[in-house]
Motif scaffolding. Structure first.
Motif, PDB file in Angstrom:
ATOM      1  N   HIS A 132       0.805  -1.216   0.000  1.00 28.34           N
ATOM      2  CA  HIS A 132       0.000   0.000   0.000  1.00 28.34           C
ATOM      3  C   HIS A 132       0.835   1.261   0.000  1.00 28.34           C
ATOM      4  O   HIS A 132       0.333   2.325  -0.335  1.00 28.34           O
ATOM      5  CB  HIS A 132      -0.838   0.046   1.282  1.00 28.34           C
ATOM      6  N   ARG A 135       0.800   4.102  -2.662  1.00 31.15           N
ATOM      7  CA  ARG A 135      -0.224   5.130  -2.802  1.00 31.15           C
ATOM      8  C   ARG A 135       0.238   6.423  -2.130  1.00 31.15           C
ATOM      9  O   ARG A 135       0.054   7.517  -2.654  1.00 31.15           O
ATOM     10  CB  ARG A 135      -1.504   4.649  -2.149  1.00 31.15           C
ATOM     11  N   LYS A 138       2.779   8.388  -4.131  1.00 29.31           N
ATOM     12  CA  LYS A 138       2.317   8.897  -5.413  1.00 29.31           C
ATOM     13  C   LYS A 138       2.668   7.969  -6.576  1.00 29.31           C
ATOM     14  O   LYS A 138       3.120   8.422  -7.618  1.00 29.31           O
ATOM     15  CB  LYS A 138       2.909  10.281  -5.695  1.00 29.31           C
ATOM     16  N   HIS A 139       2.496   6.687  -6.372  1.00 25.06           N
ATOM     17  CA  HIS A 139       2.690   5.745  -7.472  1.00 25.06           C
ATOM     18  C   HIS A 139       1.402   4.998  -7.730  1.00 25.06           C
ATOM     19  O   HIS A 139       1.395   3.776  -7.853  1.00 25.06           O
ATOM     20  CB  HIS A 139       3.814   4.759  -7.133  1.00 25.06           C
ATOM     21  N   VAL A 140       0.299   5.718  -7.814  1.00 24.41           N
ATOM     22  CA  VAL A 140      -1.009   5.090  -8.002  1.00 24.41           C
ATOM     23  C   VAL A 140      -1.065   4.367  -9.342  1.00 24.41           C
ATOM     24  O   VAL A 140      -1.783   3.380  -9.491  1.00 24.41           O
ATOM     25  CB  VAL A 140      -2.118   6.152  -7.920  1.00 24.41           C
ATOM     26  N   LYS A 141      -0.288   4.817 -10.313  1.00 27.42           N
ATOM     27  CA  LYS A 141      -0.307   4.159 -11.623  1.00 27.42           C
ATOM     28  C   LYS A 141       0.157   2.721 -11.500  1.00 27.42           C
ATOM     29  O   LYS A 141      -0.415   1.811 -12.101  1.00 27.42           O
ATOM     30  CB  LYS A 141       0.613   4.904 -12.581  1.00 27.42           C
ATOM     31  N   LEU A 143      -0.070   0.930  -8.844  1.00 29.93           N
ATOM     32  CA  LEU A 143      -1.107   0.211  -8.099  1.00 29.93           C
ATOM     33  C   LEU A 143      -2.237  -0.219  -9.011  1.00 29.93           C
ATOM     34  O   LEU A 143      -2.803  -1.294  -8.841  1.00 29.93           O
ATOM     35  CB  LEU A 143      -1.679   1.099  -6.990  1.00 29.93           C
ATOM     36  N   THR A 144      -2.587   0.625  -9.992  1.00 29.47           N
ATOM     37  CA  THR A 144      -3.685   0.247 -10.877  1.00 29.47           C
ATOM     38  C   THR A 144      -3.261  -0.863 -11.821  1.00 29.47           C
ATOM     39  O   THR A 144      -4.083  -1.651 -12.260  1.00 29.47           O
ATOM     40  CB  THR A 144      -4.171   1.427 -11.730  1.00 29.47           C
ATOM     41  N   ALA A 146      -1.253  -3.237 -10.981  1.00 31.38           N
ATOM     42  CA  ALA A 146      -0.927  -4.438 -10.217  1.00 31.38           C
ATOM     43  C   ALA A 146      -2.163  -5.282 -10.002  1.00 31.38           C
ATOM     44  O   ALA A 146      -3.286  -4.790 -10.004  1.00 31.38           O
ATOM     45  CB  ALA A 146      -0.332  -4.041  -8.874  1.00 31.38           C
ATOM     46  N   GLY A 147      -1.941  -6.576  -9.817  1.00 30.99           N
ATOM     47  CA  GLY A 147      -3.071  -7.468  -9.604  1.00 30.99           C
ATOM     48  C   GLY A 147      -3.379  -7.690  -8.142  1.00 30.99           C
ATOM     49  O   GLY A 147      -4.523  -7.794  -7.752  1.00 30.99           O
ATOM     50  N   ILE A 149      -2.608  -6.569  -4.119  1.00 33.78           N
ATOM     51  CA  ILE A 149      -2.071  -5.509  -3.274  1.00 33.78           C
ATOM     52  C   ILE A 149      -1.961  -6.022  -1.846  1.00 33.78           C
ATOM     53  O   ILE A 149      -2.945  -6.448  -1.259  1.00 33.78           O
ATOM     54  CB  ILE A 149      -2.994  -4.273  -3.349  1.00 33.78           C
TER      55      ILE A 149
ATOM     56  N   TRP B  79      -9.008  -0.531  -1.721  1.00 29.62           N
ATOM     57  CA  TRP B  79      -8.473   0.813  -1.546  1.00 29.62           C
ATOM     58  C   TRP B  79      -9.184   1.824  -2.437  1.00 29.62           C
ATOM     59  O   TRP B  79      -8.933   3.000  -2.360  1.00 29.62           O
ATOM     60  CB  TRP B  79      -6.974   0.827  -1.821  1.00 29.62           C
ATOM     61  N   MET B  83     -13.356   3.357 -10.493  1.00 26.26           N
ATOM     62  CA  MET B  83     -12.303   3.885 -11.368  1.00 26.26           C
ATOM     63  C   MET B  83     -12.986   4.513 -12.557  1.00 26.26           C
ATOM     64  O   MET B  83     -13.797   3.878 -13.219  1.00 26.26           O
ATOM     65  CB  MET B  83     -11.425   2.742 -11.867  1.00 26.26           C
ATOM     66  N   GLN B 121      -0.993  12.780 -10.237  1.00 30.25           N
ATOM     67  CA  GLN B 121       0.283  12.252 -10.700  1.00 30.25           C
ATOM     68  C   GLN B 121       0.339  12.307 -12.202  1.00 30.25           C
ATOM     69  O   GLN B 121      -0.607  11.958 -12.877  1.00 30.25           O
ATOM     70  CB  GLN B 121       0.446  10.808 -10.233  1.00 30.25           C
ATOM     71  N   TRP B 128      -0.684  10.461 -19.158  1.00 31.97           N
ATOM     72  CA  TRP B 128      -1.566   9.724 -18.246  1.00 31.97           C
ATOM     73  C   TRP B 128      -1.561  10.462 -16.925  1.00 31.97           C
ATOM     74  O   TRP B 128      -0.551  10.512 -16.251  1.00 31.97           O
ATOM     75  CB  TRP B 128      -1.053   8.297 -18.075  1.00 31.97           C
ATOM     76  N   VAL B 130      -3.378  10.812 -13.194  1.00 31.82           N
ATOM     77  CA  VAL B 130      -4.247  10.127 -12.237  1.00 31.82           C
ATOM     78  C   VAL B 130      -4.625  11.125 -11.159  1.00 31.82           C
ATOM     79  O   VAL B 130      -3.762  11.773 -10.585  1.00 31.82           O
ATOM     80  CB  VAL B 130      -3.510   8.933 -11.586  1.00 31.82           C
ATOM     81  N   HIS B 139      -8.696   8.438 -14.073  1.00 31.31           N
ATOM     82  CA  HIS B 139      -7.544   8.340 -14.972  1.00 31.31           C
ATOM     83  C   HIS B 139      -7.852   9.124 -16.226  1.00 31.31           C
ATOM     84  O   HIS B 139      -8.847   8.869 -16.890  1.00 31.31           O
ATOM     85  CB  HIS B 139      -7.305   6.882 -15.386  1.00 31.31           C
ATOM     86  N   LEU B 151      -6.647  -0.346 -19.553  1.00 28.26           N
ATOM     87  CA  LEU B 151      -7.009  -0.496 -18.149  1.00 28.26           C
ATOM     88  C   LEU B 151      -8.343  -1.208 -17.959  1.00 28.26           C
ATOM     89  O   LEU B 151      -8.546  -1.901 -16.970  1.00 28.26           O
ATOM     90  CB  LEU B 151      -7.078   0.872 -17.470  1.00 28.26           C
ATOM     91  N   LEU B 154      -7.954  -4.832 -17.809  1.00 27.34           N
ATOM     92  CA  LEU B 154      -7.324  -5.271 -16.576  1.00 27.34           C
ATOM     93  C   LEU B 154      -8.331  -5.352 -15.447  1.00 27.34           C
ATOM     94  O   LEU B 154      -8.376  -6.316 -14.702  1.00 27.34           O
ATOM     95  CB  LEU B 154      -6.226  -4.266 -16.220  1.00 27.34           C
ATOM     96  N   TRP B 155      -9.205  -4.340 -15.331  1.00 26.16           N
ATOM     97  CA  TRP B 155     -10.066  -4.287 -14.164  1.00 26.16           C
ATOM     98  C   TRP B 155     -11.400  -4.959 -14.345  1.00 26.16           C
ATOM     99  O   TRP B 155     -12.084  -5.206 -13.377  1.00 26.16           O
ATOM    100  CB  TRP B 155     -10.278  -2.833 -13.719  1.00 26.16           C
ATOM    101  N   LYS B 158     -10.565  -9.070 -14.056  1.00 23.40           N
ATOM    102  CA  LYS B 158     -10.134  -9.580 -12.756  1.00 23.40           C
ATOM    103  C   LYS B 158     -11.180 -10.474 -12.114  1.00 23.40           C
ATOM    104  O   LYS B 158     -10.876 -11.513 -11.556  1.00 23.40           O
ATOM    105  CB  LYS B 158      -9.854  -8.424 -11.796  1.00 23.40           C
TER     106      LYS B 158
END
Lengths: 150, 189
Positions: A132, A135, A138-141, A143-144, A146-147, A149, B79, B83, B121, B128, B130, B139, B151, B154-155, B158
């Protein structure tokens, strides 16, 4: 293993024998610094990179920090080639990192996700668990992408 | 029915959105219709988070973002709840989408002593961006980045991926090795 450098085993008293065993069975993990080899966990083409600079921190990089690395091993047809200098975000580190609720998190290996200079991930998917902490950093990209967490 | 929907919206983290397919359609087709009925309750529901889903939709339609997709990920990850993926026609447009969302948050918090801004970000490059506002993550991509990262695939995939594994474990049948030896079969007396 012999380089732990403590002389507790020489003490004859029985009370320290238990602590002597636990000290030897656990390694003291430390920061990610120059010459650390890390695994790449995205589909950018690289397999192993070697850290050449930790961008923040005098002692080295930790979980969630960015590093500059050189690609040591790569897949034959990938977006990055061997010998390229890339930026990366550490997503798994063997050194424990404290969380704000007092718990600590550590992984079994050191893993990195390759990004470009602006922070955009080069690959499109990230494998394995990511913490976690990304987040907050500031690396939310990542995280999105990733499969799983942690 | 409206009361049930309102209570579900007020506590997004508690429920697991059992009828997500039911909610998914109205967002894409007739969400504006729901918007008017929610206007009375939106004042209390949106004060908890920085940006709520309806406000995000409204801002994106004002900025004229293309291909706005809302994916409920509350059942997949803990979390974030939603999206929102939007496409911009150029990098300037993508930056504008992010700026419009921040402006909306600032407007909402007018008069407060301290502004709580969502984290953005990717603002320097327009590829891109966010905008992370608590439970809703927006996004803003440009065309090339959207096809590159993919994306939605991906989502939305899942949830589907988890089901086939159970079928596989049931499908395991013990297979006997073929006995090709030329020895005569031994009879146990």
């Amino acid at each position: 293993m012999g380089g732990l450098g403590n002389n507790f085993c020489n003490l004859p008293s029985t009370s320290s024998e238990m602590t002597c065993g636990s000290f030897l069975s656990q390694q003291q993990r430390t920061f990610i610094q120059m010459r650390t080899v890390l695994k790449v966990v995205d589909n950018s083409g690289a397999k192993k990179v070697m850290c050449i600079q930790a961008l923040k921190g005098k002692k080295g990089a930790r979980l969630g920090d960015t590093i500059i690395a050189s690609v040591k091993e790569a897949m034959p047809n990938g977006k990055v080639k061997k010998g390229k200098v890339v930026y990366g975000v550490v997503v798994r580190a063997a050194m424990q990192r404290g969380r704000c609720d007092g718990s600590e998190v550590k992984f079994d290996d050191n893993a990195v996700v390759l990004v470009d200079k602006q922070g955009q991930p080069i690959g499109t998917r990230v494998f394995g668990p990511v913490p976690h902490e990304l987040r907050q950093k500031k690396h939310v990209k990542i995280l999105t992408l990733a499969g799983h967490i942690a | 029915m409206w009361a049930a929907l309102r209570s579900r919206y007020l506590h997004p983290s508690a429920t697991s959105l059992p009828s997500s397919s039911l909610i998914n359609r109205p967002w894409k087709l007739g969400f504006l219709g729901l918007n008017q009925t929610f206007s009375s309750s939106s004042a209390e529901s949106s004060s908890k988070e920085l940006l709520s889903l309806q406000e995000v939709e409204k801002v994106l339609s004002d900025v004229r973002a293309d291909d706005v997709t809302v994916i409920p990920v509350g059942n997949q990850c803990d979390w974030a709840d939603f999206m929102v993926i939007a496409t911009g026609r150029s990098s300037w447009h993508v930056k504008n989408i992010a700026q419009a969302l921040i402006y909306k948050v600032k407007q909402k918090q007018k008069g407060a002593k301290r502004l709580v801004l969502p984290s953005v970000q990717g603002q320097e490059t327009g590829k891109w961006i966010v905008v992370d506002s608590g439970r809703v993550i927006v996004h803003a991509l440009d065309e090339k980045a959207r096809t590159y990262y993919n994306l939605e695939k991906l989502w939305t995939v899942k949830t589907v991926q988890k089901e086939p594994v159970e079928d596989l474990t049931k499908a395991f049948v013990k297979v006997r090795r073929i006995n090709n030896s030329k020895k005569p079969a031994q009879r146990s007396a």
